[in-house]
Design an enzyme around this catalytic site. Structure first.
Site, PDB file in Angstrom:
ATOM      1  N   GLU A  75       0.806  -1.220   0.000  1.00 47.97           N
ATOM      2  CA  GLU A  75       0.000   0.000   0.000  1.00 47.97           C
ATOM      3  C   GLU A  75       0.845   1.278   0.000  1.00 47.97           C
ATOM      4  OE1 GLU A  75      -3.645  -0.498   1.932  1.00 47.97           O
ATOM      5  OE2 GLU A  75      -3.899   1.599   2.440  1.00 47.97           O
ATOM      6  N   ASP A  91      -2.998  -3.156   2.728  1.00 49.92           N
ATOM      7  CA  ASP A  91      -3.563  -3.316   4.066  1.00 49.92           C
ATOM      8  C   ASP A  91      -4.841  -4.145   4.003  1.00 49.92           C
ATOM      9  OD1 ASP A  91      -1.518  -1.788   4.964  1.00 49.92           O
ATOM     10  OD2 ASP A  91      -2.696   0.065   5.117  1.00 49.92           O
ATOM     11  N   TYR A  94      -1.048  -2.490  13.049  1.00 50.53           N
ATOM     12  CA  TYR A  94      -1.886  -1.679  12.166  1.00 50.53           C
ATOM     13  C   TYR A  94      -2.794  -0.758  12.982  1.00 50.53           C
ATOM     14  CZ  TYR A  94      -4.683  -0.748   7.984  1.00 50.53           C
ATOM     15  OH  TYR A  94      -5.314  -0.149   6.917  1.00 50.53           O
TER      16      TYR A  94
END
Ligand SMILES: [Zn+2]
Ligand SMILES: [Zn+2]
Length: 660
Positions: free
Chosen positions: A8, A103, A303
């Site tokens: 990403e 992600d 994350y």
């Protein structure tokens, strides 16, 4: 034939490459880096989030396009990142396998699919798979790559439907409001599915505050040696309170006294919302999120976009605590001193990502000051969720004097537990000595206090994020951006937030004409529809078309003349500074043809009174008047925050004196 891995962001691409391959070379195309392993013939390319964006075709992208037209035309995908696109195409031509490693969430799936479409445009036969991970650590990346899965196109389509609906409603209503208020061009007034209901919350709260009429009430207190006690009842009638007050004698008898030990629960693991609420005490939520992302991409934390508040069993908590001992020895020791580490947990449990926790050990000098602040917050929160509970001693007493009751309470921290680690919430202690039933105590002073009910408070960034979450407005990763947008569009200012006059007008006009866009219900419905798309039960086009129909009905019912008048009044009020000292006309904030701001007189050209204004920053006309000139004081917001400019006339006179 080569292997193409798509991440990403560039940072993640770099880390993935270094975890998977030993012989990584950095290649460059213009200013974009990507990574190559010759022995595996594998490329790792980092995107910049969405590399395409949804927009209207060029010929419709101007303020003149009729609004209904925007509802008939299908938005098109435009390439946003040309260099990355050309890198992808170049590699894709000779690739036999593409792995999407963006992600793992709805948005990430769509970002991956967008890149995939570019790849397939030059190589339709290429083999495609997907890897899913929650932290960019060696262990998780290797596990993910040894178990690739399929791309979930339904999940990506759910995100696409949201993008389309937001564009259609946002573009149409933004144009409607901007055109009719006369604020087109750079200074336009935006409207959006999430930002507008959020703005309405702030405007409604301000109306509540303006309409608030304080009411008097009376409370009775008694002061004793070392503590104060309060009569349990509030009185709205003064005579009644005075009557009770006059009965109080010289002494009071202790009727009850209890001591209890109370265990205070540990905070729950961080999901994004909790994290942002806590971080916003330290910096703007917008900044905090961007720093958390950097920390994630460098492997320091997991994350940061997650709803989960329960640690999965697969995380070895004790191992992480031991590793953290190197940097937080005192705090880690508190956790490790227990026989067994049992983590706290919240109500939400999801399977996609864990709560935010430290995945790497950082030293203070490796990070910038702000990065360290956020890293430390995540570490301390993590350790606090594993630490012993805090133990309080709570004392309470009931006293009585001539039939008048008093309550007193005290709390004292006996064992700090997690509170010794989590320094962001202060333990509020208050004193109550040990008493005995039957004791008779001297009343040192009795007090009858007149008080006033208070209006509800304005929203701060932190309380706004909390209520946005409760109403399901925005996602964990967009809430802070929405607030930022309201500030930069000059709808709100200050901290806590106050709405401008323009905000009042826009919300009023929308309430009258298109109330749907000002309510959180639209989002709730959209969320349900997105779930249906993700589950494959409804098509994206179906959902988008229903939404279009709804908007078309709204546009048809609008009284455009009234709408225009109302909007212009709000904008005008925000620009009104005061009476002209030379002719009595109205002073307003104006812009010259060259775009320079100044305060000018409404009687121009008959009156040429003029005051200079600073060139940069957003300008706010406050409601405070200069005592000397009757002109409103001004405030400027720059990237560094607000500064008070004060009265522009005073400023000008001072400047003239200094420079003469
Ligand atoms: Zn004038
Ligand atoms: Zn002045």
């Amino acid at each position: 034939m080569s292997w193409l891995i798509i991440a990403e962001k560039d940072n993640t691409a770099k880390r993935i490459a270094s975890i998977l391959f030993r012989d990584v070379k950095t290649l460059k195309n213009g200013r974009v880096s990507y990574y190559y392993s010759p022995s595996n013939d594998a490329y790792v390319v980092g995107l910049k989030g969405h590399i395409v964006e949804l927009d209207y075709p060029k010929e419709l992208n101007n303020w003149k396009t009729p609004l209904e037209k925007l509802l008939q035309v299908e938005p098109v995908k435009k390439i946003k990142e040309k260099t990355i696109t050309s890198i992808l195409k170049e590699i894709a031509k000779n690739a036999e396998r593409v792995t999407v490693a963006t992600d793992y969430d709805r948005e990430g799936e769509l970002i991956g699919v967008e890149a995939l479409e570019i790849v397939r445009s030059v190589n339709p036969e290429v083999k495609v798979d997907r890897v899913r991970y929650s932290s960019v650590t060696e262990k998780e990346i290797k596990a993910a790559f040894s178990n690739p899965v399929k791309v979930d196109f339904n999940l990506a389509n759910a995100a696409l439907a949201r993008q389309k609906i937001d564009l259609i409603w946002g573009a149409t209503l933004t144009r409607l409001i901007s055109i009719h208020s006369g604020r087109v061009g750079k200074d336009f007034l935006s409207v959006g599915r999430v930002q507008t209901p959020t703005l309405r919350l702030i405007v409604d709260r301000e109306i509540e505050i303006q309409n608030f009429r304080p009411e008097k009430y009376y409370e009775i207190f008694a002061d004793f040696e070392g503590f104060a006690a309060k009569h349990p009842k509030k009185y709205t009638r003064k005579e009644e309170a005075e009557n009770v007050f006059s009965k109080i004698g010289e002494t009071a008898e202790v009727k009850e006294f209890t001591r209890k030990s109370f265990e205070e629960n540990r905070p729950i693991p961080f999901n994004t919302t909790e994290f942002l609420r806590e971080a916003s005490k330290l910096m703007s939520p917008h900044r905090a999120m961007s720093i958390a992302e950097t920390l994630y991409m460098n492997g320091y934390i997991s994350y940061p976009r997650t709803d989960n508040t329960v640690y999965p069993a697969t995380i070895n908590l004790a191992e992480i605590v031991s590793a953290l001992s190197a940097v937080f020895p005192k705090e880690a020791k508190i956790v490790l001193s227990q026989d067994k580490i049992v983590p706290s947990s919240g109500k939400r449990e999801t399977k996609d990502h864990p709560p935010i926790y430290p995945t790497g050990i950082a030293r203070r000098d490796e990070l910038s000051k702000e990065e360290w602040t956020i890293y430390e917050l995540v570490v301390r929160r993590f350790l606090a969720t594993l630490a012993p509970k805090a133990v309080w001693e709570v004392r309470s007493a009931v006293l009585e004097s001539n039939g008048v009751k008093f309550n007193a309470s005290g709390r004292k921290l006996v064992d700090a537990g997690w509170r010794a680690i989590y320094i962001y919430s202060k333990a509020e202690e208050n004193e109550l000595p040990v008493l005995k039933k039957g004791d008779v105590l001297k009343i040192l002073r009795k007090r009858l206090e007149e008080k006033e009910t208070k209006p509800p408070g304005r929203y701060s960034a932190s309380s706004l994020i909390k209520i946005m979450e409760k109403l399901n407005l925005g996602t964990k990763s967009t809430r802070h951006e929405i607030i930022q947008k309201l500030v930069s569009r000059r709808y709100i200012h200050g901290n806590p937030f106050r709405p401008t006059e323009t905000a009042f007008s826009v919300i009023n006009v929308l309430k009258e004409n298109a109330e749907t866009i000002t309510l959180p219900d639209m989002t709730a419905k959209l969320e349900d529809e997105m779930d249906l798309i993700a589950e494959g039960k409804k098509r994206e086009s179906e959902v988008v078309n229903e939404s279009r129909k709804m908007l078309l009905q709204i546009l048809k019912a609008i009284d455009y003349r009234k709408l225009s008048k109302d909007l212009r009044e709000g904008v005008k009020k925000d620009n009104f500074v005061g009476k002209c000292p030379e002719c009595g006309g109205e002073l307003v904030v104006r812009k010259s043809r060259a775009g320079k701001r100044f305060v000018g007189c409404s009687k121009y050209p008959d009156c040429t009174f003029i005051l200079p204004l600073p060139k940069k920053g957003s300008l706010y006309v406050t409601s405070k008047f200069c005592k000397e000139h009757g002109i409103k004081e001004l405030k400027v917001r720059s990237e560094k925050g607000y500064w008070n400019l004060g009265c522009p006339y005073c400023n000008y006179l001072k400047w003239k004196e200094e420079n003469s």
